[in-house]
Design an enzyme around this catalytic site. Structure first.
Site, PDB file in Angstrom:
ATOM      1  N   ARG A   1       0.031   4.408  20.488  1.00  0.00           N
ATOM      2  CA  ARG A   1       0.668   5.476  21.240  1.00  0.00           C
ATOM      3  C   ARG A   1       1.146   4.853  22.543  1.00  0.00           C
ATOM      4  NH1 ARG A   1      -2.470   9.481  23.566  1.00  0.00           N
ATOM      5  NH2 ARG A   1      -4.332   8.575  22.652  1.00  0.00           N
TER       6      ARG A   1
ATOM      7  N   LYS B   1       2.782  -7.355  12.232  1.00  0.00           N
ATOM      8  CA  LYS B   1       2.101  -7.577  10.958  1.00  0.00           C
ATOM      9  C   LYS B   1       2.371  -8.970  10.392  1.00  0.00           C
ATOM     10  CE  LYS B   1       1.362  -5.378   6.494  1.00  0.00           C
ATOM     11  NZ  LYS B   1       1.187  -4.076   5.861  1.00  0.00           N
TER      12      LYS B   1
ATOM     13  N   ARG C   1       0.847  -1.188   0.000  1.00  0.00           N
ATOM     14  CA  ARG C   1       0.000   0.000   0.000  1.00  0.00           C
ATOM     15  C   ARG C   1       0.886   1.242   0.000  1.00  0.00           C
ATOM     16  NH1 ARG C   1      -2.844   0.281   4.823  1.00  0.00           N
ATOM     17  NH2 ARG C   1      -4.233   1.819   3.910  1.00  0.00           N
TER      18      ARG C   1
HETATM   19  C1  BTN Z   1       0.461  -3.851   2.311  1.00  0.00           C
HETATM   20  O1  BTN Z   1       1.208  -2.909   2.042  1.00  0.00           O
HETATM   21  O2  BTN Z   1       0.209  -4.144   3.469  1.00  0.00           O
HETATM   22  C2  BTN Z   1      -0.186  -4.651   1.203  1.00  0.00           C
HETATM   23  C3  BTN Z   1       0.697  -5.753   0.704  1.00  0.00           C
HETATM   24  C4  BTN Z   1       0.055  -6.585  -0.383  1.00  0.00           C
HETATM   25  C5  BTN Z   1       1.019  -7.592  -0.986  1.00  0.00           C
HETATM   26  C6  BTN Z   1       0.342  -8.534  -1.936  1.00  0.00           C
HETATM   27  S1  BTN Z   1       1.356  -9.916  -2.379  1.00  0.00           S
HETATM   28  C7  BTN Z   1       0.220 -10.375  -3.621  1.00  0.00           C
HETATM   29  C8  BTN Z   1      -0.265  -9.083  -4.280  1.00  0.00           C
HETATM   30  N1  BTN Z   1       0.610  -8.679  -5.355  1.00  0.00           N
HETATM   31  C9  BTN Z   1       1.244  -7.530  -5.083  1.00  0.00           C
HETATM   32  O3  BTN Z   1       2.058  -6.976  -5.828  1.00  0.00           O
HETATM   33  N2  BTN Z   1       0.865  -7.070  -3.873  1.00  0.00           N
HETATM   34  C10 BTN Z   1      -0.115  -7.941  -3.262  1.00  0.00           C
END
Ligand code: BTN
Length: 244
Positions: A242, A107, A42
């Protein structure tokens, strides 16, 4: 019946692969890979996806409701993936708003929903999931936040094909439910799985920082924050704990 699943050893990005083909795909059609050379996260961040260490998958869906519904949809996806893991005997996985999977405050998986050119009222969606299974420490060093992996939840991992099939099935069911009744039927589950509920958080929106106690989500998927000025709702931004 399941739609086709396209499997790759190495690919640039499973999301990208589907996005390039939206006009020829049917809802539920999916793409799986062992490794990505240009995995996307993201906010334009890269997603570390080394060979064989994650479940890397994407699913295409044609959403008749159009783009406005997509925000709520990404929250429903989080619930679906946690429930798939629960059904396989991985307990204790939680959610971080809007749609990260967390395990013991770290995560475990990320979700990236991407959209492409709306055809009339409907739109093309690609839902991507990257779930850490067992990451070598060396690979983990490249990740810029506290992370976890499925073998921390349960050292004995289920077969990866079984895991993939289970996640795809839950995802497909969740999308069907979402199409019929929107986010409403997921809100209760989402709030039950909320790692941040009742905790002091800061929400970053560009330059702005808002402080409050996290109080789950509403029917639109907005974050509910208890601030000094009462309850406020936010549709965007990044939250963090926080401390002190
Ligand atoms: C995040 O930033 O938390 C989201 C990560 C999403 C990763 C997945 S792996 C399969 C799909 N292909 C990608 O290029 N990204 C998503």
């Amino acid at each position: 019946p399941m739609a086709p699943v396209h499997c790759f050893s190495v690919i640039d990005s499973t999301n990208q692969h589907l996005l390039e083909r939206v006009s020829r795909l049917q809802s539920g059609e999916s793409c799986l890979a062992e490794c990505q050379t240009a995995g996307r996260g993201r906010r334009g961040k890269p997603w570390v996806s080394p060979f064989g260490c994650q479940l890397i998958l994407s699913m295409y869906w044609r959403l008749e409701q159009g783009m406005a519904a997509a925000m709520g949809l990404s929250l429903a996806v989080g619930v679906a993936v946690v429930e798939a893991l629960e059904s396989l005997g991985y307990p204790g996985v939680e959610l971080k708003w809007p749609n990260d999977l967390y395990y013991q405050g770290r995560k475990l998986a990320g979700i990236l929903v991407e959209m492409s050119g709306s055809a009339g009222a409907s739109c093309h969606l690609v839902i991507g999931i990257g779930l850490n299974l067992a990451m070598p420490a060396r690979q983990g060093e490249k990740i810029d936040q506290a992370w976890s992996e499925l073998r921390h939840v349960q050292p004995e991992l289920v077969d990866r094909n079984q895991l993939a099939a289970c996640v795809l099935l839950h995802l497909q069911r969740a999308m069907q439910t979402f199409e019929q009744s929107g986010l409403a039927s997921f809100v209760e589950s989402w709030n039950r799985l909320d790692y941040f509920a009742g905790r002091p958080v800061r929400l970053l929106m560009g330059e702005q920082e808002i402080r409050g106690i996290a109080r789950g989500i509403d029917d639109r998927g907005a974050l509910r924050l208890e601030t000094d000025e009462g309850i406020k709702y936010y549709l965007g931004g990044e939250i963090s704990l926080r401390r002190g």
